[in-house]
Write an enzyme that holds these catalytic residues in place. Sequence first.
Site, PDB file in Angstrom:
ATOM      1  N   GLU A  13       3.386   9.876   7.986  1.00  0.00           N
ATOM      2  CA  GLU A  13       2.203  10.662   7.599  1.00  0.00           C
ATOM      3  C   GLU A  13       1.590  11.371   8.811  1.00  0.00           C
ATOM      4  OE1 GLU A  13       1.119  11.370   4.781  1.00  0.00           O
ATOM      5  OE2 GLU A  13       1.913   9.863   3.396  1.00  0.00           O
ATOM      6  N   ARG A  42       0.833  -1.210   0.000  1.00  0.00           N
ATOM      7  CA  ARG A  42       0.000   0.000   0.000  1.00  0.00           C
ATOM      8  C   ARG A  42       0.864   1.256   0.000  1.00  0.00           C
ATOM      9  NH1 ARG A  42       0.333   3.688   3.010  1.00  0.00           N
ATOM     10  NH2 ARG A  42       0.167   2.459   4.897  1.00  0.00           N
TER      11      ARG A  42
END
Length: 396
Positions: A376, A102
């Site tokens: 992130e 991913r």
Amino acid sequence: MIGTITRATRTHLEDFFELEPLYTPEERLIRDSVREFVQSEIRPHIDAWWTQGVFPEYLPRQFGELGVLGVTLPERYGGSEASYTAYGLVNRELEYADSGMRSFVSVQSSLVMYPIYRYGSERLKNAWLPKLASGEAIGCFGLTEPDAGSDPANMRTRARRVGEHYLLNGVKRWITNGTLADIAIIWAKEEESNEILGFVVETDTEGFQAVDIKTKASMRASATSELYLDEVAVPISHRLEVRGLKGALSCLNQARFGIAFGVLGAGFGCFEEAARYTEDRLVFGKPLASKQLVQARLADMLGDLTKGSLLAYHLARLKEDGRDTPARVSLAKRDNVRAALKTARAARDLLGANGITTEYASIRHMLNLETVSTYEGTDTVHTLVLGREVTGQNAF
Ligand code: TGC
Ligand code: FAD
């Protein structure tokens, strides 16, 4: 062992609150094609890739053929013009196998194609987006530095204007796909204005060097690199049309949204593995699954992941309507990573000693999710974003 889980088992528990009818036929089709690909092309190999610390170089082309790179972008640039819900479901299927799979797609789609699409010239778009969509070209995103992670405004990398070029100098660290990349989106402070600018840097430019970080105990099926920029000359035409940290942060919103979906895949992988294991494993003469304390843990996993699925789905529909505020994205990223990590840790524990081997997926997911909790925006950074939303006070 995880390969023996049947599709029927997945469908029942993975969609406990019946989101399926809310997806469009196109969204289901995209999700199912990725699921099949993951089943046949990734799951048989992922343990070995992770153990050996390898991201296979042929995968980007396969991802391109599958159509998962730049899913939401217009077809004229090689995208699929699909919805954000479809993008989220793609991420979830990939992360069911491994967070590293991913990650590749997140970086390529949300952190490289998105800034070029949103802030690049038509020439840059035409030059790079179709190649990035097909997997012929690979990109990376260089924001973090050795001394500036949570606080990227404090970056040291500099861009000095010289005639029709900028000269870039600095070091970026922890950069996914760095050594694989043909282009790097580099964020640097313009010396003249002290404002953060973004550049599309071709990695074969003189003075650019990428070196992999080899000591990771997490995200092993993903390349993570350090980038060195020494007087790298970048034409003005390769500068993105945005000024300030908000340019980079707008890309992070896209990737964080994808993570809110993706981690559910890892979480469900662990949950299913634990549920199956506890059916077969006998303790004190009875299956583990018959014990109340074990059932309580499985019930928590189902609850956490189901609530996460509802949150992710609703966020996607808000996003399709332009209502995905950064604080909403922070809540979904933070809480879904927490749900997946808590599930992975509990699953690992329920597998006993077997749970510490890579013959089972739970420990691999658990270790990967430690990275996902950090990158992130760390759990703490998102907590402070939410604290600011509640109180109006900046506590960073
Ligand atoms: P702050 O003063 O809050 O904001 C500066 C400007 O940016 C705007 N802004 C945003 N814009 C878009 N999206 C967001 N989420 C935004 N958040 C803030 C803001 O309105 C302001 O605009 P303007 O017009 O007034 O200039 O900035 P700050 O310096 O106080 O920092 C805020 C903070 C801490 C939230 C931010 O720095 C942050 O998010 N830090 C975490 C850094 C991070 O997440 N790094 C990730 C690196 S990339 C990565 O990890 C890839 S992993 C790849 C993979 O998936 O494999
Ligand atoms: P720090 O910012 O030093 O944080 C250390 C600790 O302090 C954390 O617990 C943090 O939550 C806490 N903290 C920070 N600020 C505060 C505060 N105000 N109050 C209280 N506590 C605080 N970056 C990229 O640019 N591109 C990529 O492709 C990329 N890929 C990555 C891949 C991997 C495998 C990893 C591990 C990281 C990647 N990153 C990437 C970097 C990632 O985004 C950073 O690691 C992350 O933003 C945290 O920064 P840091 O590691 O410097 O931690």
